[in-house]
Design a protein around this motif. Structure first.
Motif, PDB file in Angstrom:
ATOM      1  N   THR A  60       0.831  -1.203   0.000  1.00  0.00           N
ATOM      2  CA  THR A  60       0.000   0.000   0.000  1.00  0.00           C
ATOM      3  C   THR A  60       0.859   1.245   0.000  1.00  0.00           C
ATOM      4  O   THR A  60       0.537   2.251  -0.635  1.00  0.00           O
ATOM      5  CB  THR A  60      -0.918  -0.003   1.228  1.00  0.00           C
ATOM      6  OG1 THR A  60      -1.703  -1.203   1.223  1.00  0.00           O
ATOM      7  CG2 THR A  60      -1.840   1.207   1.236  1.00  0.00           C
ATOM      8  N   GLN A  61       1.993   1.159   0.676  1.00  0.00           N
ATOM      9  CA  GLN A  61       2.915   2.305   0.725  1.00  0.00           C
ATOM     10  C   GLN A  61       3.424   2.633  -0.684  1.00  0.00           C
ATOM     11  O   GLN A  61       3.514   3.797  -1.078  1.00  0.00           O
ATOM     12  CB  GLN A  61       4.086   1.986   1.652  1.00  0.00           C
ATOM     13  CG  GLN A  61       5.043   3.162   1.829  1.00  0.00           C
ATOM     14  CD  GLN A  61       6.163   2.837   2.802  1.00  0.00           C
ATOM     15  OE1 GLN A  61       6.207   1.748   3.369  1.00  0.00           O
ATOM     16  NE2 GLN A  61       7.080   3.777   2.988  1.00  0.00           N
ATOM     17  N   MET A  62       3.754   1.596  -1.438  1.00  0.00           N
ATOM     18  CA  MET A  62       4.189   1.811  -2.825  1.00  0.00           C
ATOM     19  C   MET A  62       3.082   2.469  -3.642  1.00  0.00           C
ATOM     20  O   MET A  62       3.314   3.397  -4.421  1.00  0.00           O
ATOM     21  CB  MET A  62       4.569   0.481  -3.478  1.00  0.00           C
ATOM     22  CG  MET A  62       5.832  -0.155  -2.955  1.00  0.00           C
ATOM     23  SD  MET A  62       6.080  -1.765  -3.780  1.00  0.00           S
ATOM     24  CE  MET A  62       7.618  -2.293  -3.054  1.00  0.00           C
ATOM     25  N   GLN A  63       1.872   1.970  -3.475  1.00  0.00           N
ATOM     26  CA  GLN A  63       0.752   2.483  -4.263  1.00  0.00           C
ATOM     27  C   GLN A  63       0.415   3.931  -3.920  1.00  0.00           C
ATOM     28  O   GLN A  63      -0.158   4.640  -4.734  1.00  0.00           O
ATOM     29  CB  GLN A  63      -0.473   1.598  -4.061  1.00  0.00           C
ATOM     30  CG  GLN A  63      -0.312   0.208  -4.654  1.00  0.00           C
ATOM     31  CD  GLN A  63      -1.444  -0.730  -4.265  1.00  0.00           C
ATOM     32  OE1 GLN A  63      -2.090  -0.532  -3.233  1.00  0.00           O
ATOM     33  NE2 GLN A  63      -1.673  -1.753  -5.090  1.00  0.00           N
ATOM     34  N   ASN A  64       0.789   4.363  -2.692  1.00  0.00           N
ATOM     35  CA  ASN A  64       0.517   5.740  -2.263  1.00  0.00           C
ATOM     36  C   ASN A  64       1.661   6.690  -2.585  1.00  0.00           C
ATOM     37  O   ASN A  64       1.561   7.891  -2.344  1.00  0.00           O
ATOM     38  CB  ASN A  64       0.236   5.783  -0.763  1.00  0.00           C
ATOM     39  CG  ASN A  64      -1.113   5.166  -0.424  1.00  0.00           C
ATOM     40  OD1 ASN A  64      -2.044   5.202  -1.244  1.00  0.00           O
ATOM     41  ND2 ASN A  64      -1.231   4.589   0.764  1.00  0.00           N
ATOM     42  N   SER A  65       2.759   6.157  -3.126  1.00  0.00           N
ATOM     43  CA  SER A  65       3.919   7.001  -3.406  1.00  0.00           C
ATOM     44  C   SER A  65       3.647   7.903  -4.610  1.00  0.00           C
ATOM     45  O   SER A  65       2.808   7.615  -5.466  1.00  0.00           O
ATOM     46  CB  SER A  65       5.144   6.147  -3.687  1.00  0.00           C
ATOM     47  OG  SER A  65       5.003   5.453  -4.919  1.00  0.00           O
ATOM     48  N   LYS A  66       4.360   9.008  -4.668  1.00  0.00           N
ATOM     49  CA  LYS A  66       4.201   9.959  -5.768  1.00  0.00           C
ATOM     50  C   LYS A  66       4.563   9.307  -7.103  1.00  0.00           C
ATOM     51  O   LYS A  66       3.886   9.501  -8.113  1.00  0.00           O
ATOM     52  CB  LYS A  66       5.078  11.175  -5.522  1.00  0.00           C
ATOM     53  CG  LYS A  66       4.948  12.255  -6.607  1.00  0.00           C
ATOM     54  CD  LYS A  66       5.835  13.459  -6.302  1.00  0.00           C
ATOM     55  CE  LYS A  66       5.644  14.561  -7.335  1.00  0.00           C
ATOM     56  NZ  LYS A  66       5.917  14.130  -8.695  1.00  0.00           N
ATOM     57  N   GLU A  67       5.664   8.541  -7.126  1.00  0.00           N
ATOM     58  CA  GLU A  67       6.115   7.918  -8.363  1.00  0.00           C
ATOM     59  C   GLU A  67       5.051   6.967  -8.915  1.00  0.00           C
ATOM     60  O   GLU A  67       4.753   6.954 -10.121  1.00  0.00           O
ATOM     61  CB  GLU A  67       7.427   7.165  -8.147  1.00  0.00           C
ATOM     62  CG  GLU A  67       8.616   8.028  -7.773  1.00  0.00           C
ATOM     63  CD  GLU A  67       8.647   8.383  -6.286  1.00  0.00           C
ATOM     64  OE1 GLU A  67       9.544   9.132  -5.887  1.00  0.00           O
ATOM     65  OE2 GLU A  67       7.753   7.906  -5.542  1.00  0.00           O
ATOM     66  N   PHE A  68       4.497   6.170  -8.015  1.00  0.00           N
ATOM     67  CA  PHE A  68       3.472   5.211  -8.422  1.00  0.00           C
ATOM     68  C   PHE A  68       2.254   5.939  -8.978  1.00  0.00           C
ATOM     69  O   PHE A  68       1.746   5.616 -10.060  1.00  0.00           O
ATOM     70  CB  PHE A  68       3.077   4.345  -7.224  1.00  0.00           C
ATOM     71  CG  PHE A  68       2.115   3.232  -7.551  1.00  0.00           C
ATOM     72  CD1 PHE A  68       2.581   1.943  -7.771  1.00  0.00           C
ATOM     73  CD2 PHE A  68       0.741   3.457  -7.646  1.00  0.00           C
ATOM     74  CE1 PHE A  68       1.713   0.910  -8.083  1.00  0.00           C
ATOM     75  CE2 PHE A  68      -0.133   2.432  -7.942  1.00  0.00           C
ATOM     76  CZ  PHE A  68       0.356   1.148  -8.163  1.00  0.00           C
ATOM     77  N   ASN A  71       2.885   7.671 -12.398  1.00  0.00           N
ATOM     78  CA  ASN A  71       2.926   6.721 -13.509  1.00  0.00           C
ATOM     79  C   ASN A  71       1.552   6.157 -13.823  1.00  0.00           C
ATOM     80  O   ASN A  71       1.213   5.941 -14.984  1.00  0.00           O
ATOM     81  CB  ASN A  71       3.914   5.587 -13.205  1.00  0.00           C
ATOM     82  CG  ASN A  71       5.338   5.948 -13.575  1.00  0.00           C
ATOM     83  OD1 ASN A  71       5.701   5.972 -14.743  1.00  0.00           O
ATOM     84  ND2 ASN A  71       6.134   6.267 -12.562  1.00  0.00           N
ATOM     85  N   MET A  72       0.768   5.895 -12.787  1.00  0.00           N
ATOM     86  CA  MET A  72      -0.588   5.408 -13.010  1.00  0.00           C
ATOM     87  C   MET A  72      -1.438   6.456 -13.723  1.00  0.00           C
ATOM     88  O   MET A  72      -2.240   6.130 -14.609  1.00  0.00           O
ATOM     89  CB  MET A  72      -1.248   5.013 -11.681  1.00  0.00           C
ATOM     90  CG  MET A  72      -0.881   3.633 -11.209  1.00  0.00           C
ATOM     91  SD  MET A  72      -1.470   2.388 -12.395  1.00  0.00           S
ATOM     92  CE  MET A  72      -0.832   0.894 -11.660  1.00  0.00           C
ATOM     93  N   GLU A  73      -1.261   7.715 -13.334  1.00  0.00           N
ATOM     94  CA  GLU A  73      -2.024   8.777 -13.965  1.00  0.00           C
ATOM     95  C   GLU A  73      -1.625   8.904 -15.433  1.00  0.00           C
ATOM     96  O   GLU A  73      -2.473   9.100 -16.313  1.00  0.00           O
ATOM     97  CB  GLU A  73      -1.777  10.106 -13.245  1.00  0.00           C
ATOM     98  CG  GLU A  73      -2.562  11.286 -13.826  1.00  0.00           C
ATOM     99  CD  GLU A  73      -4.061  11.035 -13.875  1.00  0.00           C
ATOM    100  OE1 GLU A  73      -4.704  11.482 -14.849  1.00  0.00           O
ATOM    101  OE2 GLU A  73      -4.589  10.376 -12.946  1.00  0.00           O
TER     102      GLU A  73
END
Length: 1050
Positions: A60-68, A71-73
């Protein structure tokens, strides 16, 4: 939808409706449900694979990161953009089986990499084999009992020949693989060498073989001809016979043959070893797909050894012509690999007479000892065999449906195959191998081709590894065929579609039966679209029944067209099926398999155009109007999607000549045609076809007007500026332009445009201009000797009027002429207008297609040469389009033999540029045929041969066309051994006119619905906006765009 319509909705229509997303995404909610299930079940499978104690690798921490998130956006944004463009610029298609299997990315190269999808591919191969009439090894794939052992499923111990099939990426690869099985032809030769030279010598004294004619002979005593003509089954039986009689295992046999088989030593070695001087041949009808010569080239047979068999008027292989070429092979002792029967040609949907081919092979085997494989290229037509297969009692369609036959009265009627197609599709079971494409008439996404063998043992000829088989369903299939890695999603898509729809009359048969009806109904619209009052005609490739009468009867054809209009075109599906006469008629029209090929032509002053090039032009414009030819085009702008092809005269012969005659065309040129392929059953509902064909007709009318304008010798053409915009349309007037040559005497060389009848002339005239203008002109040329000057005719007159000796016309001079923008804007005038008088006509020849040579000059570049005693000029002889205009004034001639008299110069002659002499003395031969077609002028480059100061070796000839108005072809047919002079020609340092742009340009004429110009019998135009013309009045010096030059002072 009316109450009457809804009451006649047959349950077959309801079933077919459940198989598709829907033309307007009517089944969107169901597809959404299936998509969600695909993702949910895959997620469930991934989660259940891991132990509950295993950690999450994406936290979840990865998914909440700015980089993640960034890239998803970005992914979301790009995906939405992609989907938008795919929506706008593609034809939508989806298949749930393909999408589901795609998530798992299985690779069907080995069982361990794709256990389920490998099994399903084997199952699909068996389904296809059964559908095609073969005897498959296994039929029963049931996902509910996938783990249950069932020995009956595998047909162990079967003594019958069992078939086998598999999925390829497409039909081209399937065809290639079938050609590769030409190894079968050479297998007996390899065995002969192994007996004579190798480890199998011990069988030579008593191993016998059955020959093609049925007699039996000791194998080692067979001639090369006899070995090359063993029946396919006889060859395939050899390994089993060797095992039964001598106990020879497959491993020992493979080792014994390794040093002799074609895969090891190659075809050339075996042919040389056995003294084969005439290569074996492939035969296919002249309508064969391009993959056949390509495949023959790849496997080393050579595309030249694929021989085309002429076709009849319906583009089907002519069985009598096949008989002739096979008889010739017998006489010449030339073996035949295979005869290919096209079952649904790409361009017409035509089926070759397969039943007759099978009978012919049997006759040649028994009587003449000639044997060959029969391959059916049923890439398009294979699935239509479902229309012959009754469903089993366990079929999902149930038993409540009425029988499938010619009288089925569904809302979209099911039209049965015509008797001819039915007969020959049934015989497909007698072929040795069959290409079939699920991604064509199987409605399955790419890549999904297929190849089926009647005898499964043929697959061993197209593998490098001897398969280890423990039981049929555990066999890796990736070792067979041409491909390596291939997707598991493709066979899954086919399996699911086969399973849900059904390979029988109530499944695919019903769907294709409805498509057949739809295709026939659209054919009726094409066949009856044009009337005597129209300025165009539409002619389907497949003839109406009345057109087949011998002798032809035009009254009967008109009568039948009117009957079709009354009974079919203007009627609903319900009306048609209730009318016995209408149903009998619609069954007799159209192609063999749901492809409508047709072409259009136009009339000029009520007379049919005979020029094939101009008919091709019209049909190309129609194709561009009704196809997506660029990624920049949106599908919404295309109400109807057509495709096209060029029918080659060399391939179609009399078949194409007959079609051209029906179109009113003359000549041997290839013909550009349009094609509509019908796969949807729905267009016949709700008057949809009428709407589509009405749109087509309206566009055809306008484009026919364009073609008429191109082919009327009028005084002017209206051409839109290429840089026009929607708010401010600019039109240019294209009058006659001439290169000015000489100062002793004035010569004018016309600037031709192949694409416009008014300008489709090569013209050279000797002219006279007023003395005062002539003096100023000479003075200007001395000061500006590098300029090429262009004369612009200022009057709305035709070239016929200009060339009359003694006539005159008003003109002005253009100094900075740019042919690349000549049709975009008015030229910039460099002088006031003056009168030009025609003194002498040297050459006026029509450049229309009927007057062109068949090919370009092979060993020269021909020019007209003319002038005065002191000044000579040349202009390139335009023999075929496209071409290039090359003109030069004041060229020099240095003769090494012969004379070029003053009289010959004034009359004009022909000069052949034979070679170019480089500065270092190197001689380079010049062949126009090798240089054509020339690139656009701006891309000719520094190496282009026609450059200032270049030296050429030349030969001079008397012009064989003594009459200056003689038209071609054959205007350069000089006596090549008798030039009247030989020498060198030197181009000047200035004054070259070079153009491959304007001469070949296709100036599309803008036609507005309220401004369509009507052609009169005199060739003039009315209802054209007056302001678009520059008329015969002199140009006003004060208002014209004048260059600052000496001419302005006049």
């Amino acid at each position: 939808m009316t109450k009457e319509t809804s009451e006649h909705f047959h349950h077959v229509n309801n079933m077919i409706a459940s198989w598709f997303f829907g033309p307007r995404a009517e089944n969107k909610e169901f597809v959404k449900e299936f998509y969600n299930n695909i993702i949910d079940l895959q997620a469930e499978g991934r989660m259940s694979y891991f132990d509950t104690a295993d950690p999450k690798f994406i936290t979840t921490q990865m998914q909440n990161s700015k980089e993640f998130k960034d890239n998803m956006e970005y992914l979301r944004s790009q995906l939405n953009k992609l989907l938008e463009k795919l929506n706008e610029r593609t034809v939508p298609f989806c298949n749930l089986g393909y999408i589901a299997a795609l998530q798992y990315n299985q690779k069907n190269i080995a069982t361990e990499g794709a256990p389920l999808t490998t099994m399903l591919e084997i199952g699909v191969g068996n389904q296809l084999c059964e559908m095609l009439g073969f005897n498959p090894a296994n039929l029963n794939i049931n996902l509910d009992n996938i783990d249950k052992e069932d020995e009956n499923t595998y047909n162990f111990g079967s003594q019958e020949i069992q078939s086998w099939g598999h999925i390829t990426c497409d039909g081209s690869v399937a065809n290639l693989e079938s050609i590769w099985s030409r190894n079968l032809k050479f297998y007996p030769l390899s065995l002969s060498l192994a007996i004579e030279e190798g480890q199998l010598s011990f069988i030579g004294k008593n191993f016998s073989i059955e020959l093609a004619n049925g007699s039996v002979k000791l194998f080692k005593d067979c001639t090369t001809w006899e070995l090359l003509n063993l029946r396919p089954t006889t060859v395939l039986d050899i390994p089993e016979r060797l095992y039964q009689k001598y106990g020879i295992t497959s491993q020992f046999l493979q080792a014994s043959l390794k040093d002799y088989i074609i895969q090891t030593v190659g075809k050339d070695y075996l042919e040389q070893k056995f003294g084969i001087t005439k290569p074996s041949l492939y035969f296919a009808s002249s309508t064969h797909h391009y993959s056949w010569p390509k495949g023959c080239a790849i496997v080393g047979i050579g595309s030249g050894n694929l021989k085309s068999v002429p076709v009849d008027y319906a583009a089907r292989l002519d069985i009598n012509e096949l008989d002739k070429v096979l008889a010739k092979c017998v006489r010449n002792k030339q073996a035949v690999y295979a005869v290919v029967a096209i079952m649904g040609s790409t361009e017409q949907g035509a089926c070759d007479p397969l039943t007759d081919i099978v009978v012919l092979r049997e006759r040649y085997q028994r009587r003449y000892g000639l044997s060959f494989e029969i391959h059916a290229d049923a890439a398009w037509g294979g699935y239509f065999r479902t229309m012959l297969i009754e469903p089993s009692k366990n079929s999902p369609c149930g038993d409540d449906s009425e029988g499938h036959d010619e009288d089925g009265d569904t809302f979209v009627p099911i039209l049965a195959l015509n008797p001819y197609t039915r007969k020959h599709l049934y015989s497909i079971k007698d072929c040795d191998s069959i290409t079939i494409d699920p991604h064509k008439s199987g409605y399955i996404p790419y890549p999904d081709g297929g190849l089926c063998y009647q005898d499964q043992r043929m697959r061993y000829l197209v593998t490098w590894t001897s398969p280890v088989v423990t039981r049929p369903m555990e066999e890796s299939i990736g070792i067979y065929g041409v491909e390596g890695s291939k997707p598991g999603a493709a066979p899954v898509a086919a399996w699911l579609s086969h399973d849900v729809i059904g390979l029988h009359q109530k499944g695919y048969g019903a769907l294709l039966g409805q498509a057949t009806f739809t295709c026939s109904k659209i054919y009726c619209h094409w066949a009856t679209m044009s009337t005597d009052k129209d300025n165009f005609i539409v002619v389907p490739f497949n003839m109406l029944p009345a057109e087949k009468l011998n002798p032809p009867n035009s009254k009967e054809v008109k009568k039948q067209k009117q009957k079709i209009r009354e009974l079919i075109v203007t009627k609903s599906n319900l009306d048609i099926i209730k009318n016995e006469e209408a149903m009998n008629l619609i069954k007799k029209v159209g192609s063999d398999l749901i492809i409508n090929t047709f072409a259009c032509n136009f009339k000029v002053n009520g007379k049919m155009n005979e020029n094939i090039d101009e008919a091709n032009y019209l049909n190309r414009r129609l194709f561009e109007k009704f196809s997506i030819t660029s990624y920049k085009q949106a599908n919404k702008s295309k109400p109807l999607i057509l495709t096209s092809t060029m029918l080659r005269q060399s391939a179609y012969g009399n078949c194409l000549t007959n079609f051209k005659n029906r179109l009113g065309l003359k000549g041997d040129q290839d013909l550009y045609v349009l094609i509509n392929v019908v796969m949807s059953p729905w267009p016949t509902e709700f008057d949809f076809i009428t709407t589509l064909t009405k749109t087509f007709k309206e566009n055809l009318k306008e484009l026919a007007e364009l073609s008429i304008r191109r082919n009327i010798k009028t005084t002017a053409h209206l051409i839109p500026s290429i840089e026009e915009n929607q708010l401010n349309e600019k039109f240019c007037y294209t009058s006659h332009l001439f290169v000015i040559q000489g100062t002793d005497e004035i010569y004018l060389v016309h600037l031709p445009i192949f694409q416009l009848a008014t300008h489709r002339y090569q013209v050279i005239i000797k002219a006279e201009i007023p003395t005062r203008i002539m003096e100023k002109y000479k003075d200007f040329r001395k000061k500006n000797f590098s300029k090429v000057l262009i004369l612009w005719c200022q009057e709305n007159i035709t070239i016929d009027q200009i060339v009359i000796e003694g006539s005159s016309f008003t003109a002005c001079i253009i100094k900075d002429f740019d042919h690349s923008i000549a049709l975009k804007e008015y030229p910039k005038i460099s002088s006031i207008t003056f009168r030009v008088k025609t003194i002498k006509l040297l050459k006026k020849r029509n450049l229309g297609l009927p007057y062109q040579d068949a090919g370009y000059p092979k060993d020269r570049v021909p020019f007209y040469i003319y002038g005065t005693k002191n000044q000579l000029h040349i202009d390139h002889l335009l023999l075929k389009s496209p071409s290039i205009q090359l003109s030069a004034e004041n060229v020099k001639i240095e003769l090494t033999s012969g004379k070029f008299t003053k009289e010959q110069k004034e009359r004009g002659a022909i000069v052949h540029i034979i070679a170019k002499e480089e500065k270092d003395g190197t001689i380079i031969d010049l062949y126009e045929v090798a240089m054509q077609p020339f690139p656009d002028t701006k891309y000719l480059g520094d190496s282009f041969f026609f450059k200032t100061n270049n030296y050429f070796h030349v030969e001079l000839y008397e012009d064989p066309a003594y009459d200056p108005t003689s038209n071609g072809p054959g205007l350069d047919n000089v006596d090549s051994i008798s030039p009247f002079a030989i020498g060198k020609l030197i181009l000047p340092s200035v004054g070259l006119y070079i153009d491959s742009h304007l001469i070949n340009i296709d100036p599309i004429i803008k036609i507005k619905k309220d401004e369509i110009a009507k052609c009169t019998s005199t060739g003039s135009w009315r209802k054209c906006p007056k302001q678009l013309f520059i008329n015969a009045e002199k140009v006003d010096v004060k208002t014209s765009p004048v260059h600052t030059s000496f001419f302005a002072s006049l």
